[in-house]
Design a protein around this motif. Structure first.
Motif, PDB file in Angstrom:
ATOM      1  N   PRO A   1       0.817  -1.224   0.000  1.00  0.00           N
ATOM      2  CA  PRO A   1       0.000   0.000   0.000  1.00  0.00           C
ATOM      3  C   PRO A   1       0.848   1.271   0.000  1.00  0.00           C
ATOM      4  CG  PRO A   1      -0.823  -1.577   1.605  1.00  0.00           C
ATOM      5  CD  PRO A   1       0.504  -2.095   1.133  1.00  0.00           C
ATOM      6  N   GLU A   2       1.980   1.252   0.743  1.00  0.00           N
ATOM      7  CA  GLU A   2       2.821   2.450   0.811  1.00  0.00           C
ATOM      8  C   GLU A   2       3.452   2.757  -0.548  1.00  0.00           C
ATOM      9  OE1 GLU A   2       2.553   0.479   4.749  1.00  0.00           O
ATOM     10  OE2 GLU A   2       3.210  -0.172   2.755  1.00  0.00           O
TER      11      GLU A   2
ATOM     12  N   SER B   1       2.497   1.504  -3.610  1.00  0.00           N
ATOM     13  CA  SER B   1       1.522   1.694  -4.688  1.00  0.00           C
ATOM     14  C   SER B   1       0.854   3.064  -4.623  1.00  0.00           C
ATOM     15  CB  SER B   1       0.451   0.602  -4.623  1.00  0.00           C
ATOM     16  OG  SER B   1      -0.234   0.640  -3.375  1.00  0.00           O
ATOM     17  N   SER B   2       0.804   3.655  -3.430  1.00  0.00           N
ATOM     18  CA  SER B   2       0.171   4.979  -3.293  1.00  0.00           C
ATOM     19  C   SER B   2       1.189   6.118  -3.290  1.00  0.00           C
ATOM     20  CB  SER B   2      -0.647   5.028  -2.001  1.00  0.00           C
ATOM     21  OG  SER B   2       0.186   4.810  -0.867  1.00  0.00           O
TER      22      SER B   2
ATOM     23  N   THR C   1       4.100   8.781  -4.606  1.00  0.00           N
ATOM     24  CA  THR C   1       4.308   9.571  -5.823  1.00  0.00           C
ATOM     25  C   THR C   1       5.738  10.092  -5.841  1.00  0.00           C
ATOM     26  OG1 THR C   1       3.542  11.607  -4.748  1.00  0.00           O
ATOM     27  CG2 THR C   1       1.887  10.284  -5.930  1.00  0.00           C
TER      28      THR C   1
ATOM     29  N   PRO D   1       2.386   8.993  -9.918  1.00  0.00           N
ATOM     30  CA  PRO D   1       2.046   7.858  -9.050  1.00  0.00           C
ATOM     31  C   PRO D   1       2.900   6.645  -9.420  1.00  0.00           C
ATOM     32  CG  PRO D   1       0.066   8.856 -10.008  1.00  0.00           C
ATOM     33  CD  PRO D   1       1.241   9.434 -10.746  1.00  0.00           C
TER      34      PRO D   1
ATOM     35  N   GLY E   1       2.597   3.597  -8.412  1.00  0.00           N
ATOM     36  CA  GLY E   1       1.853   2.350  -8.532  1.00  0.00           C
ATOM     37  C   GLY E   1       1.109   2.197  -9.834  1.00  0.00           C
ATOM     38  N   LYS E   2       1.061   3.244 -10.655  1.00  0.00           N
ATOM     39  CA  LYS E   2       0.372   3.195 -11.941  1.00  0.00           C
ATOM     40  C   LYS E   2       1.383   3.369 -13.069  1.00  0.00           C
ATOM     41  CE  LYS E   2      -3.864   5.236  -9.999  1.00  0.00           C
ATOM     42  NZ  LYS E   2      -4.829   6.354 -10.105  1.00  0.00           N
TER      43      LYS E   2
END
Length: 313
Positions: A160-161, A163-164, A166, A171, A173-174
């Motif tokens: 979570p850390e 992937s979220s 920036t 971002p 995670g994308k």
């Protein structure tokens, strides 16, 4: 030779894309599990969190720091392999006159036997002069990085850390088109730098394959998290650095090749067997035909002898 190098890199990157696409399984609740996740992704998450803490909880700089660390460890090995490749390039330049003759004979060959003979002649030219068919390129540095790719990919995907997080507004995670293009350009620049100082013939041969590898990197990074694209981008910059190092030492490598050729001049391969066998076969056929004609008409010789004695009388 260069085609094999490009094909090897392309297959490796394609395998990487397939490998990363479905190695980790998830439960119905979305919890990841499996060998790759337990032994690569989870340690990768721990390393990234530790490095992010060093950089003020910035995961982007943590990825850059990890990339620099990995590349520094691999730099001596990669420079050594690229030096071997450069050495092979210089030896290829030395055998170009003989290679052109063989290539001309290859174009003129018509039968499968002639083509095989000419191909064997080319392999003999490489073998007798110590030229590697793979150009001194190895896949070990890329194989060593495979666990890093996997750990980083799944650490970003399931943490979570990460992937979220920036980095400069991107971002991690994308997927990021910008980082994919930057990774593509960095490896394209590395390919351009690697052609500096090469003869025109080798540049023409290398041009297509040196574009193919960056295109595959673009394909992989466009479908992967931006954190992996950042890893590739910084890695491409390091690849440019190691190519500049090799270009600096290229004159010395060229002198080493010239010194070796003075001691061991270029060995010219023997002519293709098909070019020397035909006249012998034709001669043997002529002798066989004459022998068979005499055996088939033995009376002609006796009649001719009788006619000569009769004329004498």
């Amino acid at each position: 030779m260069k085609n094999k190098k490009g094909l090897t890199v392309t297959l490796a990157l394609s395998s990487l894309a397939l490998f990363l696409s479905g190695c980790v399984q998830t439960t119905k609740t979305g919890k990841p599990y499996g060998f790759i996740y337990d032994y690569l992704a989870r340690p990768g998450q721990a390393v990234m969190q530790w490095m992010a803490h060093l950089f003020g909880n910035n995961y982007g700089w943590a990825i850059i720091g990890l990339t620099v660390l990995v590349r520094l460890v691999l730099l001596p090995m990669m420079v050594n392999q690229q030096r071997k490749s450069t050495y092979q390039q210089e030896k290829m330049s030395a055998v170009q006159p003989e290679l052109k003759k063989i290539q001309a004979a290859q174009k003129a060959a018509k039968t499968p036997e002639e083509k095989t003979a000419v191909s064997n002649q080319m392999m003999q030219l490489y073998r007798d002069n110590g030229i590697s068919m793979t150009g001194g390129i190895g896949c070990l540095p890329l194989l060593i990085q495979f666990p890093i790719f996997s750990a980083l990919y799944y650490a970003i995907r399931f943490s979570p850390e990460l992937s979220s997080a920036t980095f400069v507004g991107i971002p991690l995670g994308k997927s990021s088109f910008l980082l994919a293009v930057l990774a593509f350009l960095s490896y394209l620049a590395q390919g351009y730098l690697s052609m500096i100082g090469l003869p025109p013939e080798q540049k023409k041969t290398m041009r297509t394959m040196l574009v193919l590898s960056p295109v595959m990197i673009l394909f992989v990074t466009m479908s992967a998290p931006a954190g992996l694209g950042l890893y590739f981008f910084v890695g491409g910059l390091f690849a440019c650095l190691q190519t500049l190092i090799i270009n600096f030492f290229r004159p010395r490598i060229r002198r080493e090749v010239e010194a070796e050729l003075k001691k061991h001049p270029i060995k010219t391969p023997t002519p293709a067997a098909s070019t020397t066998a035909k006249p012998v076969q034709a001669t043997e056929q002529t002798v066989d035909d004459q022998s068979s004609n005499r055996n088939a008409h033995p009376s002609e010789g006796r009649n001719a002898g009788k006619q000569q004695r009769h004329h004498h009388d």
